[in-house]
Design a protein around this motif. Structure first.
Motif, PDB file in Angstrom:
ATOM      1  N   GLY A   1       8.036  20.907  -0.110  1.00  0.00           N
ATOM      2  CA  GLY A   1       8.559  21.762  -1.178  1.00  0.00           C
ATOM      3  C   GLY A   1       7.747  21.794  -2.451  1.00  0.00           C
ATOM      4  N   CYS A   2       6.539  21.321  -2.405  1.00  0.00           N
ATOM      5  CA  CYS A   2       5.717  21.249  -3.617  1.00  0.00           C
ATOM      6  C   CYS A   2       5.052  22.595  -3.919  1.00  0.00           C
ATOM      7  N   SER A   3       4.963  22.895  -5.209  1.00  0.00           N
ATOM      8  CA  SER A   3       4.181  24.055  -5.642  1.00  0.00           C
ATOM      9  C   SER A   3       2.708  23.677  -5.567  1.00  0.00           C
ATOM     10  N   ALA A   4       1.836  24.632  -5.875  1.00  0.00           N
ATOM     11  CA  ALA A   4       0.403  24.338  -5.927  1.00  0.00           C
ATOM     12  C   ALA A   4       0.158  23.305  -7.025  1.00  0.00           C
ATOM     13  N   GLY A   5      -0.783  22.424  -6.798  1.00  0.00           N
ATOM     14  CA  GLY A   5      -1.127  21.388  -7.767  1.00  0.00           C
ATOM     15  C   GLY A   5      -1.366  20.073  -7.068  1.00  0.00           C
ATOM     16  N   THR A   6      -1.522  19.037  -7.844  1.00  0.00           N
ATOM     17  CA  THR A   6      -1.772  17.710  -7.275  1.00  0.00           C
ATOM     18  C   THR A   6      -0.450  16.982  -7.041  1.00  0.00           C
ATOM     19  N   VAL A   7      -0.453  16.158  -6.005  1.00  0.00           N
ATOM     20  CA  VAL A   7       0.702  15.313  -5.703  1.00  0.00           C
ATOM     21  C   VAL A   7       0.257  13.870  -5.840  1.00  0.00           C
ATOM     22  N   THR A   8       0.888  13.168  -6.775  1.00  0.00           N
ATOM     23  CA  THR A   8       0.642  11.740  -6.977  1.00  0.00           C
ATOM     24  C   THR A   8       2.000  11.048  -6.956  1.00  0.00           C
ATOM     25  N   PRO A   9       2.461  10.652  -5.754  1.00  0.00           N
ATOM     26  CA  PRO A   9       3.805  10.072  -5.657  1.00  0.00           C
ATOM     27  C   PRO A   9       3.857   8.692  -6.290  1.00  0.00           C
ATOM     28  N   VAL A  10       5.003   8.388  -6.885  1.00  0.00           N
ATOM     29  CA  VAL A  10       5.261   7.088  -7.485  1.00  0.00           C
ATOM     30  C   VAL A  10       6.565   6.563  -6.914  1.00  0.00           C
ATOM     31  N   PHE A  11       6.547   5.295  -6.512  1.00  0.00           N
ATOM     32  CA  PHE A  11       7.765   4.628  -6.042  1.00  0.00           C
ATOM     33  C   PHE A  11       8.316   3.840  -7.216  1.00  0.00           C
ATOM     34  N   ALA A  12       9.593   4.026  -7.516  1.00  0.00           N
ATOM     35  CA  ALA A  12      10.226   3.403  -8.684  1.00  0.00           C
ATOM     36  C   ALA A  12      10.278   1.889  -8.581  1.00  0.00           C
TER      37      ALA A  12
ATOM     38  N   SER B   1       0.844  -1.195   0.000  1.00  0.00           N
ATOM     39  CA  SER B   1       0.000   0.000   0.000  1.00  0.00           C
ATOM     40  C   SER B   1       0.877   1.242   0.000  1.00  0.00           C
ATOM     41  N   PHE B   2       0.325   2.333  -0.509  1.00  0.00           N
ATOM     42  CA  PHE B   2       1.015   3.632  -0.546  1.00  0.00           C
ATOM     43  C   PHE B   2      -0.094   4.658  -0.364  1.00  0.00           C
ATOM     44  N   THR B   3      -0.320   5.076   0.883  1.00  0.00           N
ATOM     45  CA  THR B   3      -1.495   5.889   1.209  1.00  0.00           C
ATOM     46  C   THR B   3      -1.127   7.109   2.042  1.00  0.00           C
ATOM     47  N   SER B   4      -2.045   8.084   2.033  1.00  0.00           N
ATOM     48  CA  SER B   4      -1.890   9.269   2.868  1.00  0.00           C
ATOM     49  C   SER B   4      -3.187   9.536   3.588  1.00  0.00           C
ATOM     50  N   ALA B   5      -3.067   9.984   4.841  1.00  0.00           N
ATOM     51  CA  ALA B   5      -4.238  10.372   5.624  1.00  0.00           C
ATOM     52  C   ALA B   5      -4.471  11.877   5.499  1.00  0.00           C
ATOM     53  N   GLN B   6      -3.638  12.551   4.713  1.00  0.00           N
ATOM     54  CA  GLN B   6      -3.732  14.006   4.550  1.00  0.00           C
ATOM     55  C   GLN B   6      -5.051  14.380   3.875  1.00  0.00           C
ATOM     56  N   SER B   7      -5.756  15.367   4.487  1.00  0.00           N
ATOM     57  CA  SER B   7      -6.981  15.854   3.837  1.00  0.00           C
ATOM     58  C   SER B   7      -6.566  16.711   2.641  1.00  0.00           C
ATOM     59  N   THR B   8      -7.443  16.788   1.668  1.00  0.00           N
ATOM     60  CA  THR B   8      -7.123  17.524   0.453  1.00  0.00           C
ATOM     61  C   THR B   8      -8.302  18.412   0.085  1.00  0.00           C
ATOM     62  N   PRO B   9      -8.105  19.610  -0.356  1.00  0.00           N
ATOM     63  CA  PRO B   9      -6.808  20.234  -0.608  1.00  0.00           C
ATOM     64  C   PRO B   9      -6.152  20.648   0.714  1.00  0.00           C
ATOM     65  N   THR B  10      -4.839  20.916   0.655  1.00  0.00           N
ATOM     66  CA  THR B  10      -4.086  21.329   1.833  1.00  0.00           C
ATOM     67  C   THR B  10      -3.101  22.436   1.455  1.00  0.00           C
ATOM     68  N   ASN B  11      -2.786  23.258   2.422  1.00  0.00           N
ATOM     69  CA  ASN B  11      -1.727  24.255   2.226  1.00  0.00           C
ATOM     70  C   ASN B  11      -0.552  23.959   3.163  1.00  0.00           C
ATOM     71  N   ALA B  12      -0.503  22.717   3.676  1.00  0.00           N
ATOM     72  CA  ALA B  12       0.564  22.310   4.587  1.00  0.00           C
ATOM     73  C   ALA B  12       1.910  22.346   3.862  1.00  0.00           C
ATOM     74  N   ALA B  13       2.949  22.747   4.575  1.00  0.00           N
ATOM     75  CA  ALA B  13       4.299  22.804   4.000  1.00  0.00           C
ATOM     76  C   ALA B  13       4.842  21.401   3.728  1.00  0.00           C
ATOM     77  N   SER B  14       4.388  20.433   4.508  1.00  0.00           N
ATOM     78  CA  SER B  14       4.778  19.046   4.278  1.00  0.00           C
ATOM     79  C   SER B  14       3.638  18.136   4.713  1.00  0.00           C
ATOM     80  N   PHE B  15       3.625  16.958   4.188  1.00  0.00           N
ATOM     81  CA  PHE B  15       2.635  15.955   4.561  1.00  0.00           C
ATOM     82  C   PHE B  15       3.265  14.590   4.332  1.00  0.00           C
ATOM     83  N   THR B  16       2.616  13.547   4.832  1.00  0.00           N
ATOM     84  CA  THR B  16       3.221  12.216   4.779  1.00  0.00           C
ATOM     85  C   THR B  16       2.349  11.209   4.045  1.00  0.00           C
ATOM     86  N   TYR B  17       3.028  10.236   3.513  1.00  0.00           N
ATOM     87  CA  TYR B  17       2.419   9.038   2.937  1.00  0.00           C
ATOM     88  C   TYR B  17       3.027   7.860   3.678  1.00  0.00           C
ATOM     89  N   THR B  18       2.273   6.781   3.806  1.00  0.00           N
ATOM     90  CA  THR B  18       2.803   5.549   4.371  1.00  0.00           C
ATOM     91  C   THR B  18       2.967   4.551   3.238  1.00  0.00           C
TER      92      THR B  18
END
Length: 176
Positions: free
Chosen positions: A161-172, A102-119
């Motif tokens: 460090g993300c600009s405004a927009g969507t974050v869809t992380p990918v693990f290589a 699994s690769f998930t986040s409990a972060q609510s969206t949208p957010t203006n947080a400077a950082s957030f986490t995924y598990t």
């Protein structure tokens, strides 16, 4: 065997030592008493009192080679050993690559947080997870990924460090 364990090596060796020079040692004299299946044993050439036995083709599991009773002969045609001989060391073979469970986040969206986490959770314990193993396929730019401590089967990945927009992380693929 001097092979590190666990291993994903295609082959590894054991040394079999007899009390005198023997002949007649053959692949069929070996079996695995561990849990790995499909193992092949190659005792090499027939000379001297020791053999370097190459083990290959094993599925994941443990390898504990056993040499059959009466599998060798000395110069007087005496066969031995009288009883089967089992290696004193065990090699664990792991040829199954870890997968992402699994690769998930409990972060609510949208957010203006400077950082957030995924598990990020893997199917087994992994090592070698690095920031460079991650990328963002969303529209946000400049994202940095910190996978945290390199232990166990899960990582808390901090994204910042993300600009405004969507974050869809990918693990290589092959990242761990």
């Amino acid at each position: 065997s001097a092979q590190s364990t666990p291993t994903n090596a295609a082959s590894f060796t054991y040394t079999l030592t007899f009390s005198e020079t023997v002949t007649g040692v053959a692949a069929g004299d070996f079996s695995n008493t561990g849990t790995a299946t499909g193992c092949s044993f190659d005792p090499g050439s027939d000379s001297g009192s020791s053999r370097t036995v190459t083990v290959s083709g094993c599925a994941s599991g443990t390898v504990i080679p056993r040499f059959a009773a009466n599998g060798a002969s000395d110069s007087a045609s005496n066969t031995g050993p009288a009883l089967a001989s089992t290696a004193t060391s065990t090699i664990t073979v792991d040829v199954t690559a870890p997968s992402v469970s699994s690769f998930t986040s409990a972060q609510s969206t949208p957010t203006n947080a400077a950082s957030f986490t995924y598990t990020l959770t893997f199917s087994e314990t992994v090592t070698g997870v690095a920031a460079g193993d991650f990328s963002n396929t969303g529209t946000a730019t400049g994202c940095s990924f910190d996978p945290g401590t390199d232990t166990g089967s899960s990582r808390t990945v901090t994204v910042s460090g993300c600009s405004a927009g969507t974050v869809t992380p990918v693990f290589a693929a092959n990242g761990a």
